[in-house]
Design a protein around this motif. Structure first.
Motif, mmCIF file in Angstrom:
data_model
loop_
_atom_site.group_PDB
_atom_site.id
_atom_site.type_symbol
_atom_site.label_atom_id
_atom_site.label_comp_id
_atom_site.label_asym_id
_atom_site.label_seq_id
_atom_site.Cartn_x
_atom_site.Cartn_y
_atom_site.Cartn_z
ATOM 1 N N TYR A 78 55.035 38.362 64.221
ATOM 2 C CA TYR A 78 54.320 37.520 65.166
ATOM 3 C C TYR A 78 52.952 38.115 65.464
ATOM 4 O O TYR A 78 52.808 39.333 65.613
ATOM 5 C CB TYR A 78 55.104 37.393 66.478
ATOM 6 N N LEU A 79 51.958 37.256 65.522
ATOM 7 C CA LEU A 79 50.642 37.635 66.008
ATOM 8 C C LEU A 79 50.547 37.106 67.427
ATOM 9 O O LEU A 79 50.345 35.913 67.640
ATOM 10 C CB LEU A 79 49.551 37.040 65.123
ATOM 11 N N ALA A 80 50.755 37.978 68.405
ATOM 12 C CA ALA A 80 50.872 37.556 69.798
ATOM 13 C C ALA A 80 49.669 38.014 70.597
ATOM 14 O O ALA A 80 49.125 39.085 70.348
ATOM 15 C CB ALA A 80 52.147 38.133 70.407
ATOM 16 N N PRO A 81 49.240 37.247 71.572
ATOM 17 C CA PRO A 81 48.132 37.671 72.426
ATOM 18 C C PRO A 81 48.472 38.959 73.174
ATOM 19 O O PRO A 81 49.515 39.060 73.824
ATOM 20 C CB PRO A 81 47.966 36.505 73.397
ATOM 21 N N VAL A 82 47.590 39.910 73.079
ATOM 22 C CA VAL A 82 47.702 41.164 73.810
ATOM 23 C C VAL A 82 46.340 41.458 74.414
ATOM 24 O O VAL A 82 45.353 40.804 74.082
ATOM 25 C CB VAL A 82 48.137 42.328 72.890
ATOM 26 N N SER A 83 46.287 42.430 75.290
ATOM 27 C CA SER A 83 45.012 42.793 75.892
ATOM 28 C C SER A 83 44.844 44.298 75.885
ATOM 29 O O SER A 83 45.808 45.047 76.095
ATOM 30 C CB SER A 83 44.924 42.264 77.327
ATOM 31 N N THR A 84 43.626 44.760 75.626
ATOM 32 C CA THR A 84 43.326 46.187 75.623
ATOM 33 C C THR A 84 41.872 46.392 76.007
ATOM 34 O O THR A 84 41.022 45.532 75.762
ATOM 35 C CB THR A 84 43.594 46.810 74.238
ATOM 36 N N SER A 85 41.601 47.538 76.581
ATOM 37 C CA SER A 85 40.226 47.891 76.922
ATOM 38 C C SER A 85 39.672 48.984 76.024
ATOM 39 O O SER A 85 38.464 49.213 75.994
ATOM 40 C CB SER A 85 40.133 48.365 78.384
#
Length: 281
Positions: A78-85
């Motif tokens: 799966y290519l799932a939305p993630v968040s990183t800074s």
């Protein structure tokens, strides 16, 4: 595929990934899950006929050449939305309001390679020192504006001078002006830097920069040697090897990361161009 030949001290290294993106959800939330079928293979690339050559390899000890096999650290279903800074920690939403505003998150760093594409290649400059840029001809992230607006390309490049971290917006690669958007977080224009034990997120300003600023200057069809761009990725000394760790992911806090970005096809390739110091005006 027909090869192009770079003249003088310029060079190009390329690798290619083909992704078929298919939706698995009909939710109206911005944080959604899509499946990714990946077909990883190298793409033909060109090297200099002059006295400088950029070579690429999938291992630090080589073998180095015009192209290399791209090896991913995982095989994401799966290519799932993630968040990183900072590309060090990745987070995803686990609870939303009825209005679609995400309110609780969790750390998915240990399982990130099941949600995004992650790998490493190595670049080596032979014969001459040079500055390395991204090469517009050879880059391809598909032509769907909605998906381009939601995607991020992250890179950590380690050389003798240290490690530099880049997170690129891909809007310059297509027409994203008509991309649909929706507010799905409490902090507009931000990404997640950490999550506490209660699932509450700490937001920071989105660090993504324009990919266009790091592109080599394109010349004419007659003069295929690329010129220095506005900003370089890394400077390589003669025979120095740089480690290029990369991530391709959907930034879940981006307002364009909504259901409209699903069910899109994209062909993705990365290309690096270098310019020897005497070619930089």
């Amino acid at each position: 595929m027909k090869k192009k030949v770079w003249q003088g001290s310029a060079f190009l290294a390329v690798f290619w990934i083909l992704l078929l993106l298919v939706t698995l959800t009909t939710a109206t939330y911005a944080w959604f899950t899509i499946s990714a079928s990946t077909n990883v293979e190298p793409m033909n690339s060109a090297v200099s006929e002059g006295d400088a050559s950029l070579q690429i390899a999938s291992r630090k000890d080589g073998p180095f050449g015009e192209k290399c096999e791209l090896i991913l650290t995982g095989s994401p279903q799966y290519l799932a939305p993630v968040s990183t800074s900072d590309l060090n920690r990745f987070y995803e939403a686990v609870a939303q309001t009825r209005e679609g505003i995400s309110v609780l998150y969790r750390d998915v760093t240990k399982e990130a390679d099941t949600k995004l594409l992650h790998g490493t290649v190595y670049l080596r400059s032979e014969y001459k020192a040079c500055d390395v840029y991204l090469k517009r001809t050879g880059l391809d992230f598909g032509n769907t504006g909605q998906l381009l607006a939601a995607l991020r390309l992250g890179m950590k490049i380690t050389s003798q001078s240290g490690t530099d971290t880049f997170i690129f917006r891909l809007d310059a690669m297509g027409n994203t002006g008509n991309a649909a958007s929706a507010v799905t977080t409490s902090e507009k224009g931000s990404v997640i830097s950490s999550v506490n034990g209660n699932g509450k997120a700490v937001f920071v300003r989105d660090p993504a920069v324009d990919l266009a600023d790091y592109l080599a200057v394109e010349q004419s069809e007659e003069d295929t040697k690329p010129g220095a761009g506005q900003k370089m990725l890394v400077h390589l000394n003669t025979d120095e090897v740089a480690t290029v760790e990369f991530w391709l992911y959907m930034e879940g806090c981006d307002e364009n990361c909504i259901n409209a970005a699903q069910q899109k096809d994209t062909a993705i390739s990365l290309a690096f161009a270098g310019v020897a110091k005497e070619d930089i005006q």
